[in-house]
Design a protein around this motif. Structure first.
Motif, PDB file in Angstrom:
ATOM      1  N   GLU A   1     -81.913  48.623  23.698  1.00  0.00           N
ATOM      2  CA  GLU A   1     -81.612  48.001  25.210  1.00  0.00           C
ATOM      3  C   GLU A   1     -79.746  47.638  24.783  1.00  0.00           C
ATOM      4  O   GLU A   1     -79.321  46.811  23.595  1.00  0.00           O
ATOM      5  CB  GLU A   1     -82.577  46.502  25.128  1.00  0.00           C
ATOM      6  CG  GLU A   1     -83.419  47.397  25.978  1.00  0.00           C
ATOM      7  CD  GLU A   1     -84.282  46.723  24.215  1.00  0.00           C
ATOM      8  OE1 GLU A   1     -83.790  46.181  24.136  1.00  0.00           O
ATOM      9  OE2 GLU A   1     -85.487  47.226  24.129  1.00  0.00           O
ATOM     10  N   THR A   2     -78.773  48.057  25.569  1.00  0.00           N
ATOM     11  CA  THR A   2     -77.626  47.904  25.718  1.00  0.00           C
ATOM     12  C   THR A   2     -77.363  47.111  27.300  1.00  0.00           C
ATOM     13  O   THR A   2     -78.225  46.987  28.562  1.00  0.00           O
ATOM     14  CB  THR A   2     -76.263  48.058  25.768  1.00  0.00           C
ATOM     15  OG1 THR A   2     -76.814  49.553  26.612  1.00  0.00           O
ATOM     16  CG2 THR A   2     -76.734  49.447  24.497  1.00  0.00           C
TER      17      THR A   2
ATOM     18  N   PHE B   1     -80.258  51.870  29.333  1.00  0.00           N
ATOM     19  CA  PHE B   1     -81.061  52.024  27.776  1.00  0.00           C
ATOM     20  C   PHE B   1     -80.304  52.888  27.592  1.00  0.00           C
ATOM     21  O   PHE B   1     -79.910  53.840  28.170  1.00  0.00           O
ATOM     22  CB  PHE B   1     -82.525  52.059  28.777  1.00  0.00           C
ATOM     23  CG  PHE B   1     -83.700  51.067  28.850  1.00  0.00           C
ATOM     24  CD1 PHE B   1     -83.555  50.156  28.054  1.00  0.00           C
ATOM     25  CD2 PHE B   1     -83.199  50.793  30.547  1.00  0.00           C
ATOM     26  CE1 PHE B   1     -83.870  49.465  28.565  1.00  0.00           C
ATOM     27  CE2 PHE B   1     -84.068  49.531  31.012  1.00  0.00           C
ATOM     28  CZ  PHE B   1     -84.386  48.349  30.009  1.00  0.00           C
TER      29      PHE B   1
ATOM     30  N   ALA C   1     -83.861  44.455  35.269  1.00  0.00           N
ATOM     31  CA  ALA C   1     -84.361  44.942  33.917  1.00  0.00           C
ATOM     32  C   ALA C   1     -84.492  44.248  32.491  1.00  0.00           C
ATOM     33  O   ALA C   1     -85.422  44.208  31.816  1.00  0.00           O
ATOM     34  CB  ALA C   1     -83.964  46.151  33.766  1.00  0.00           C
ATOM     35  N   ALA C   2     -83.688  43.332  32.718  1.00  0.00           N
ATOM     36  CA  ALA C   2     -83.991  41.968  31.484  1.00  0.00           C
ATOM     37  C   ALA C   2     -85.044  41.169  31.701  1.00  0.00           C
ATOM     38  O   ALA C   2     -85.430  40.462  30.018  1.00  0.00           O
ATOM     39  CB  ALA C   2     -82.513  41.349  31.171  1.00  0.00           C
TER      40      ALA C   2
ATOM     41  N   LEU D   1     -87.921  42.824  30.592  1.00  0.00           N
ATOM     42  CA  LEU D   1     -88.681  42.754  29.276  1.00  0.00           C
ATOM     43  C   LEU D   1     -88.562  41.738  28.445  1.00  0.00           C
ATOM     44  O   LEU D   1     -88.996  41.289  27.167  1.00  0.00           O
ATOM     45  CB  LEU D   1     -86.757  43.713  28.816  1.00  0.00           C
ATOM     46  CG  LEU D   1     -86.401  45.606  28.460  1.00  0.00           C
ATOM     47  CD1 LEU D   1     -85.075  45.653  28.764  1.00  0.00           C
ATOM     48  CD2 LEU D   1     -87.741  45.782  28.100  1.00  0.00           C
TER      49      LEU D   1
ATOM     50  N   LEU E   1     -86.789  52.249  33.250  1.00  0.00           N
ATOM     51  CA  LEU E   1     -87.147  52.509  32.368  1.00  0.00           C
ATOM     52  C   LEU E   1     -88.169  54.360  31.873  1.00  0.00           C
ATOM     53  O   LEU E   1     -88.861  54.611  30.969  1.00  0.00           O
ATOM     54  CB  LEU E   1     -87.251  51.534  31.136  1.00  0.00           C
ATOM     55  CG  LEU E   1     -87.740  51.286  29.542  1.00  0.00           C
ATOM     56  CD1 LEU E   1     -86.687  52.078  29.222  1.00  0.00           C
ATOM     57  CD2 LEU E   1     -87.896  50.003  29.122  1.00  0.00           C
TER      58      LEU E   1
END
Length: 565
Positions: free
Chosen positions: A6-7, A11, A59-60, A63, A72
């Motif tokens: 993950e960045t 992704f 998204a973060a 996660l 994802l």
């Protein structure tokens, strides 16, 4: 084997070229010492870019909870058919395995591989420079922190705590400096202290005037009202103060400049505090005002800490010393603390202050919770609560209400009915009737009838009229009298005189019969009864005296006989 990384930009999926090196975890860091050696171990297979900041934030957050986002899942389904996926979170790997049927791997070798990828990320991914990655990661971390804490940069209550503390300090300093100016300049012009009561006006007048001799030639219209200005000029002519030098006046004027500067800064600080309170706690401000609300926040530590407190705690916040003293000495506890300075409690009568403070504390607790945890930024709840509290205050004071507010209803006042007064009229429609003494009716006096038992009890009182006794009652009274007389006769000796008592009784009975047949004037009956009572008393007193004398004589005779024998 593929590696999910993950960045902040999206992704990335890396393909592991040499899986044999994962068996030697201790030497794996050497393969990522340079970009060339890292490219021999892994290579970028696919990259899923975030569309915007909100997409990256959602998204973060998922996660963090070990849940894959929709993007994802689609990304993994496209590129991970029949491959083993290495992930940094074991819980995330279990979720992916359950939902997407992809085998996941998480161990110490994978974590060491992740460290190497993070170290050489900009070299392994083309188009992602280090100067771009730094701001992206910083912005995403800030957004994520705000989201987790439900944080808004406008909701910083630390500024309010500092501002109200500084405002209180400024008030103390201003008061100290103003008193110093009055005391210092009072040696030169003592009368000015009573003429000008406001500290700021006093400092302006002293700064403009300097020596009191200049007061007659100056215009104080911009500072003081006309009547105060005239009084000041008159007092300056006849002042009893001492003379001061120019150097002293120069220092006094500099102190006046400090007072005026502090007052201007205090006004600016108050405006700043008002704007921050309306932005951070609008409902609290609508209920209790800016200053009281800011002091409550400062006393509680923060708006969130204050939101955790119940209404009973908010009611006595600031009166902790009095509360614990009352609990220790078993006296009544305080009814209010900082909330006492709110305008609603100031409007209430002393006997209603406790009830209003309790109601205001309950509404304040709700307003604080809405300000701290709610999404709205309006003050509608605070305004509605204030209207209800004002209605409650009017109900307590007994005022008539035009309409009911909320659940509180005004009870109509119960008034006396007057047929000559119209509804709502202030005065009578017809004049009140006057008293007519000619209409009085005087009844003739009835002849009083008194039984003998009543006359014995009321010897020293006035004789009152009584209704005629029934025959049965008179017979019972006569029986009682005869029994009493028989007892007295037994006690009397043979020498006692009995006829007067009998005659008196007979005379009384005869007179009673006569009274029944013909009513005589009440005065004659009363006089006759009194005379007979006196005779009766004298006879009764003589009888016991005689018996005592006879008993004494008998005793003496017996003693003489015994002596002779």
């Amino acid at each position: 084997m593929l590696v999910l990384f993950e960045t902040p930009a999206g992704f990335a999926l890396f393909k592991v070229l040499d899986e044999g090196k994962l068996s030697k975890v201790e030497d794996l860091w050497k393969d990522f010492a340079s970009s060339e050696s890292a490219r021999r171990v892994v290579e970028l297979k696919a990259f899923n870019k975030f569309e915007n900041t909100s997409d990256a934030l959602s998204a973060a957050t998922l996660l963090i909870d070990s849940k894959p986002s929709k993007g994802l899942r689609r990304f993994l389904q496209e590129h991970c058919d029949g491959e083993t996926l290495a992930v940094a979170d074991s819980k995330l790997g279990n979720v992916i395995k359950e939902k997407l049927k992809i085998d996941c791997l998480h161990n110490s070798a994978v974590m060491e591989l992740m460290r190497g990828l993070r170290n050489q990320l900009t070299e392994l991914m083309s188009g992602l420079a280090a100067q771009d990655l730094g701001p992206m990661s910083l912005g995403l971390s800030h957004s994520l922190s705000r989201y987790k804490l439900k944080f808004s940069p406008e909701k910083v209550d630390t500024m309010i705590i500092q501002a109200i503390g500084l405002l209180d300090d400024l008030d103390k300093e201003l008061n100290t400096y103003a008193m110093r100016v009055r005391e210092w300049y009072g040696w030169h012009f003592p009368e000015l202290t009573k003429i000008v009561t406001d500290n700021i006006q006093y400092a302006k007048a002293v700064k403009l005037m300097g020596n009191r001799a200049n007061a007659a030639n100056l215009d104080f219209s911009e500072i003081l009202p006309e009547d105060v200005e005239a009084e000041l000029k008159e007092a300056a002519v006849i002042s009893m103060g001492t003379e001061v030098s120019d150097l002293d006046l120069l220092n006094i004027r500099e102190l006046c400049d400090q007072v005026l500067a502090l007052s201007e800064y205090r006004a600016q600080l108050y405006d700043y505090l008002k704007s921050r309170m309306n932005a951070i706690a609008p409902n609290l401000t609508a209920l209790v005002g800016e200053l009281v609300g800011a002091r409550l926040i400062a006393h509680g530590g923060s708006l969130l800490n204050l939101a955790k407190q119940p209404g009973s705690t908010i009611q006595i916040l600031g009166a902790e010393k009095a509360l614990f003293r009352a609990l220790k000495t078993k006296h009544s506890t305080p009814k209010y603390g900082l909330i006492y300075h709110a305008s609603l409690i100031g409007q209430a009568a002393p006997k209603h202050k406790g009830k209003i403070s309790r109601s205001l504390a309950a509404k304040t607790a709700l307003a604080i919770r809405y300000d701290a945890l709610g999404d709205g930024e309006d003050n509608s709840i605070g305004l509605e609560s204030r209207i209800k509290l004002e209605t409650r205050l009017r109900v307590l004071e007994g005022k008539e209400l035009g309409r009911s507010a909320g659940s509180t209803k005004g009870k109509p006042k119960i008034e006396m009915y007057e047929k000559d007064r119209k509804k709502g009229a202030g005065a009578l429609v017809t004049p009140a009737k006057t008293y007519n003494p000619a209409a009085d009716l005087v009844l003739p006096e009835a002849t009083p009838k008194k039984s003998e038992a009543a006359s014995k009890k009321r010897k020293h009182q006035e004789v009152e009229a009584a209704p005629q006794a029934e025959p049965a009652e008179e017979a019972a009274d006569e029986d009682k009298e005869q029994k009493e007389k028989s007892k007295k006769k037994k006690k009397k000796s043979k020498d006692a005189e009995e006829p007067p008592a009998v005659d008196a009784d007979g005379g009384e009975k005869k007179k009673k019969k006569k009274n029944k047949e013909a009513e005589e004037p009440p005065s004659a009956d009363v006089d006759g009864e009194k005379k007979k009572k006196k005779k009766k008393k004298s006879n009764d007193e003589d009888a016991p005296m005689e018996t005592d004398e006879s008993s004494k004589k008998d005793k003496k005779k017996k003693k003489k006989k015994h002596a002779e024998e």
